[in-house]
Motif scaffolding. Sequence first.
Motif, PDB file in Angstrom:
ATOM      1  N   HIS A   1      33.740 -32.743 -31.985  1.00 38.26           N
ATOM      2  CA  HIS A   1      32.387 -33.294 -31.989  1.00 38.26           C
ATOM      3  C   HIS A   1      31.440 -32.491 -31.113  1.00 38.26           C
ATOM      4  O   HIS A   1      31.853 -31.607 -30.360  1.00 38.26           O
TER       5      HIS A   1
ATOM      6  N   ARG B   1      36.734 -43.934 -26.739  1.00 38.04           N
ATOM      7  CA  ARG B   1      36.888 -42.471 -26.626  1.00 38.04           C
ATOM      8  C   ARG B   1      38.219 -42.015 -27.199  1.00 38.04           C
ATOM      9  O   ARG B   1      38.642 -40.892 -26.978  1.00 38.04           O
TER      10      ARG B   1
ATOM     11  N   PHE C   1      30.039 -41.604 -28.709  1.00 42.31           N
ATOM     12  CA  PHE C   1      29.957 -40.299 -28.069  1.00 42.31           C
ATOM     13  C   PHE C   1      29.840 -39.145 -29.042  1.00 42.31           C
ATOM     14  O   PHE C   1      29.435 -38.065 -28.665  1.00 42.31           O
TER      15      PHE C   1
ATOM     16  N   GLN D   1      40.935 -35.740 -29.729  1.00 47.22           N
ATOM     17  CA  GLN D   1      39.719 -36.389 -30.213  1.00 47.22           C
ATOM     18  C   GLN D   1      39.249 -35.696 -31.485  1.00 47.22           C
ATOM     19  O   GLN D   1      39.585 -34.536 -31.736  1.00 47.22           O
TER      20      GLN D   1
ATOM     21  N   ARG E   1      43.665 -37.241 -15.576  1.00 47.49           N
ATOM     22  CA  ARG E   1      42.944 -35.966 -15.462  1.00 47.49           C
ATOM     23  C   ARG E   1      41.436 -36.195 -15.574  1.00 47.49           C
ATOM     24  O   ARG E   1      40.839 -35.971 -16.623  1.00 47.49           O
TER      25      ARG E   1
ATOM     26  N   HIS F   1      33.594 -29.402 -29.637  1.00 50.85           N
ATOM     27  CA  HIS F   1      34.648 -29.522 -28.637  1.00 50.85           C
ATOM     28  C   HIS F   1      35.445 -30.790 -28.867  1.00 50.85           C
ATOM     29  O   HIS F   1      35.080 -31.612 -29.718  1.00 50.85           O
TER      30      HIS F   1
ATOM     31  N   ASP G   1      35.169 -38.294 -17.553  1.00 48.46           N
ATOM     32  CA  ASP G   1      36.015 -38.454 -18.751  1.00 48.46           C
ATOM     33  C   ASP G   1      37.447 -38.268 -18.295  1.00 48.46           C
ATOM     34  O   ASP G   1      37.772 -37.248 -17.667  1.00 48.46           O
TER      35      ASP G   1
HETATM   36  O1  LIG Z   1      38.337 -33.757 -22.284  1.00 52.26           O
HETATM   37  C1  LIG Z   1      37.261 -34.179 -21.881  1.00 52.26           C
HETATM   38  O2  LIG Z   1      37.078 -34.475 -20.716  1.00 52.26           O
HETATM   39  C2  LIG Z   1      36.095 -34.297 -22.838  1.00 52.26           C
HETATM   40  C3  LIG Z   1      36.162 -35.499 -23.676  1.00 52.26           C
HETATM   41  C4  LIG Z   1      34.985 -35.592 -24.582  1.00 52.26           C
HETATM   42  O3  LIG Z   1      34.492 -34.609 -25.082  1.00 52.26           O
HETATM   43  C5  LIG Z   1      34.360 -36.891 -24.858  1.00 52.26           C
HETATM   44  O4  LIG Z   1      34.955 -37.941 -24.555  1.00 52.26           O
HETATM   45  O5  LIG Z   1      33.249 -36.888 -25.419  1.00 52.26           O
END
Ligand SMILES: O=C(O)CCC(=O)C(=O)O
Length: 266
Positions: free
Chosen positions: A118, A60, A264, A115, A208, A197, A106
Amino acid sequence: MSKEESVNIDRASQYARQVLETSLCVIPGVIDSATIDRWYASFLPLLNRHIEREGHRLNRGPNRYYVTLPFVEPFAAPEIFENNLILSVVENLVGKDGVMCQLATDTPLKGSDYQEIHRDTQLLFPETGKETPPYQLAVNFPLVDMTLENGPFEVALATHMLSKEEGLRRIETGEAKLEPVLLKRGDVMVRDVRHLHRGTPNHTDTPRPMVVIGYSRRWLFRPEVNIEIPRATWEKLSERARFWLRFNPIVEEVKEGEEKYQSFAY
Ligand SMILES: O=C(O)CCC(=O)C(=O)O
């Protein structure tokens, strides 16, 4: 129908309309603090064991982990996954005969990064290039307040009905904007996971975690997730909960092991 029930139906359809239009809604103050505290305390040892076992994967991104929650106390919580308002919003979007198929988290830690932007699922019919009504939802809630410092979830609203390319183009030109969703403990977000996002860096020393409960249309098969339900828990569930969980395996005991959901991003 009582007055309270009809107010709930109105609220649920307003929230559902908001999800259809923008891709998400936030329902404030649904879960009490004592419940969130219990979840957080029970989650931390799971997270630590996960990192020890498979933290090297980085699937991730650095210092960010996807951890499935066992369907046992305190996580097997009907007051959350069967909450009347939340479930009514979900029913408005994926049908009264939908399914609950995922219970996970997550969590970015210090050292996490942005990230890749996606979506969480592909087009149902990629050859058409066209989106459809909703079929896969995430019901999310954080176990700590989500602030600008601790890695808020960022989303470009109203990109759920666009191709990824078109969504990215709009972000690039400023027509769409990635914005943080600053949830308080107890708030619940219902989202159509097709919107663009990303996770962002957590600059604090406190993990978190954000819980994700996945709900889908009854016919959607998501092989990467399921909820193993201990028989003893199944016996205690309401009819409504059994209905929503009906396609998940019933097991004698939940065993902690390697995470199945590795990739993911689409
Ligand atoms: O910040 C988050 O909790 C989302 C992370 C996310 O979109 C993912 O790992 O696919």
